[in-house]
Each structure stands twice: as C-alpha cells, then as structure tokens.
Design an enzyme around this catalytic site. Sequence first.
Site, PDB file in Angstrom:
ATOM      1  N   ASP A   1      -6.673  29.192   7.841  1.00 31.14           N
ATOM      2  CA  ASP A   1      -8.066  29.319   8.459  1.00 31.14           C
ATOM      3  C   ASP A   1      -8.150  30.539   9.221  1.00 31.14           C
ATOM      4  O   ASP A   1      -9.311  31.105   9.208  1.00 31.14           O
ATOM      5  CB  ASP A   1      -8.164  28.013   9.212  1.00 31.14           C
TER       6      ASP A   1
ATOM      7  N   CYS B   1     -19.849  25.926   4.523  1.00 32.16           N
ATOM      8  CA  CYS B   1     -19.018  26.147   5.377  1.00 32.16           C
ATOM      9  C   CYS B   1     -19.336  25.411   6.935  1.00 32.16           C
ATOM     10  O   CYS B   1     -18.837  24.575   7.253  1.00 32.16           O
ATOM     11  CB  CYS B   1     -18.539  27.594   5.524  1.00 32.16           C
TER      12      CYS B   1
ATOM     13  N   TYR C   1     -18.593  21.078   7.775  1.00 25.40           N
ATOM     14  CA  TYR C   1     -17.667  21.128   9.132  1.00 25.40           C
ATOM     15  C   TYR C   1     -18.548  20.326  10.109  1.00 25.40           C
ATOM     16  O   TYR C   1     -17.812  19.618  10.918  1.00 25.40           O
ATOM     17  CB  TYR C   1     -17.294  22.459   9.613  1.00 25.40           C
TER      18      TYR C   1
ATOM     19  N   TYR D   1     -15.666  21.105  16.258  1.00 30.64           N
ATOM     20  CA  TYR D   1     -16.671  21.318  15.334  1.00 30.64           C
ATOM     21  C   TYR D   1     -17.685  19.927  15.465  1.00 30.64           C
ATOM     22  O   TYR D   1     -18.819  19.919  14.781  1.00 30.64           O
ATOM     23  CB  TYR D   1     -15.931  21.025  13.890  1.00 30.64           C
TER      24      TYR D   1
ATOM     25  N   GLU E   1     -14.516  23.857  -0.349  1.00 28.05           N
ATOM     26  CA  GLU E   1     -14.222  23.234   1.131  1.00 28.05           C
ATOM     27  C   GLU E   1     -13.249  21.913   0.935  1.00 28.05           C
ATOM     28  O   GLU E   1     -12.385  21.778   1.595  1.00 28.05           O
ATOM     29  CB  GLU E   1     -15.550  22.868   1.789  1.00 28.05           C
TER      30      GLU E   1
HETATM   31  C1  LIG Z   1     -12.224  26.752   5.413  1.00 26.14           C
HETATM   32  C2  LIG Z   1     -13.314  26.379   6.601  1.00 26.14           C
HETATM   33  N1  LIG Z   1     -14.445  25.953   6.266  1.00 26.14           N
HETATM   34  C3  LIG Z   1     -15.334  25.968   7.286  1.00 26.14           C
HETATM   35  C4  LIG Z   1     -15.103  26.324   8.684  1.00 26.14           C
HETATM   36  C5  LIG Z   1     -15.945  26.126   9.956  1.00 26.14           C
HETATM   37  N2  LIG Z   1     -16.599  27.339  10.204  1.00 26.14           N
HETATM   38  C6  LIG Z   1     -16.026  28.501  10.299  1.00 26.14           C
HETATM   39  S1  LIG Z   1     -16.917  29.644  10.783  1.00 26.14           S
HETATM   40  C7  LIG Z   1     -18.355  28.922  10.893  1.00 26.14           C
HETATM   41  C8  LIG Z   1     -19.623  29.423  11.183  1.00 26.14           C
HETATM   42  C9  LIG Z   1     -19.793  30.400  12.250  1.00 26.14           C
HETATM   43  O1  LIG Z   1     -19.167  29.918  13.487  1.00 26.14           O
HETATM   44  C10 LIG Z   1     -17.782  27.689  10.710  1.00 26.14           C
HETATM   45  C11 LIG Z   1     -18.751  26.439  10.622  1.00 26.14           C
HETATM   46  C12 LIG Z   1     -13.608  26.728   8.892  1.00 26.14           C
HETATM   47  N3  LIG Z   1     -13.463  26.921  10.102  1.00 26.14           N
HETATM   48  N4  LIG Z   1     -13.003  26.798   7.878  1.00 26.14           N
END
Ligand SMILES: Cc1ncc(C[n+]2csc(CCO)c2C)c(N)n1
Length: 222
Positions: free
Chosen positions: A46, A137, A141, A165, A207
Amino acid sequence: MAESYSSRLWESISDIYSAILAHPFITGLTDGTLPEQSFAFYVMQDALYLREYARALAAVASRAPTASAMRMFASHAAEAIAAELELHTTLLGELGISKEDAARAEPAPTNLAYTSYLLATVRGGSYAEGVGVVLPCYWIYSEVGKELLRLGSPDARYRRWIATYGAEEYGQVVAEVIAELDRVSLGLSAEENASVRRHFRTTSRYEWMFWQMGYAQESWPL
Ligand SMILES: Cc1ncc(C[n+]2csc(CCO)c2C)c(N)n1
C-alpha cells in the site's frame, strides 16, 4: 427526484462491494484471523500504491476545470504522500519491517496493474474519466471503513488502521469527490459516460484484487 449519477454508479458495483466485505482479508481484520504476514505484506504494497495514486491525483488536479476541484485533488495528492510516509515511519516498524526491506520492495503484479491502469487513464482520458477511475479508491475504503468500525477488531494495530478510514471526516472528503463526479456527469456524451462507468468498475475490481493480493502475499511467477 431522479437518482444521482453516483448512486447509479455505486449500484453498478454492488456485486464487487459484497465480495469485498466477504473477503477473508476484511473478515479477518475484525475477527482477528488475518495473518500478520498478510497484513504486513498489504501495508508494504500500500505504501508503494499510495505514491502512484498520489501521481494520479496530481494529474487529475492538473486537468480540473475549476479552482475548487483543482485545489481538492491537489490537496488529496499531498495527503496521499503524507500517508505513505506515515505508513513507512510507524506501521511498518511496528510490523517488524525494516527500512531496508521497505526500500527493496517491488510492486506485486496486481499493484503494478492497478497503478498502471490508473495512470494510463488519468493521462490519456478526459477529466471525467480521471475522476471516475480514482473514485473507487476513496469510496470503497470509506464504506469498508465504516463497516469495519462498526464490527471492531481484537488487534490494536488493525483497530488503528480501521480508525483512519472509518473516520467521519474521511466520509466528508469522499462526499466532496462524489459531488464533483455528479457535477461533471451532467455534460457527458454517451460514449464518455460508458468510459467513466467502465473505469469505475475496473478500479473497483482492482480494489478487491488488492486485498486478495495482500491475503495471498502475491508474488511474480518469474
Ligand atoms: C489499494 C488502496 N485503495 C484505497 C486506499 C485508500 N486511499 C488511499 S489515498 C486515498 C485518498 C486520498 O487520501 C484513499 C481513500 C488505499 N490506501 N489503498
């Protein structure tokens, strides 16, 4: 009132979202059965993902038609880089991963495929396609985070990750991005609309695959 563009989009991935909630990585976070090695592998991947995702957000920001959208995506890009640093300095150490191991890590196949698709789409597609491809993303989350927060976890490290999250402020960040997609959806041609929907579904699939990658500690066959 007619259903919003974004709620129809969310409904179009309900099969994927259900599969994510049922995935052993997710159920294992809350019942404590997720192997620590799988979590550590996921966290390291990640950190690599976040760096590329930040690039994708910066590209979306650079094409935003309004000052407020540009500011929103640019600040999220900066926050994604800060999150990567935070992962490196705290969580990786707690999980027994050294700075040297972290520096040597390479993206696993699913991670590389996901970030390559993100970057190709935000660079080659329209602004709306860029917003559509980055949205799962955020959105998935936030929804998963709320669900995990409700269920809790016996492991303090997993709880800390869940708190990030599942936070309410995080829900507001996501709501602003969803509102931006609803705004840009008004001017889409049928063709562009189909592309946005396809990108949204594709990164939603990635995802699910990203959790599977972590769970299985996916490696390159050669
Ligand atoms: C595979 C993966 N997918 C989504 C996220 C969550 N995420 C990462 S950056 C962001 C938006 C800006 O803060 C969000 C929601 C993660 N960590 N890893």
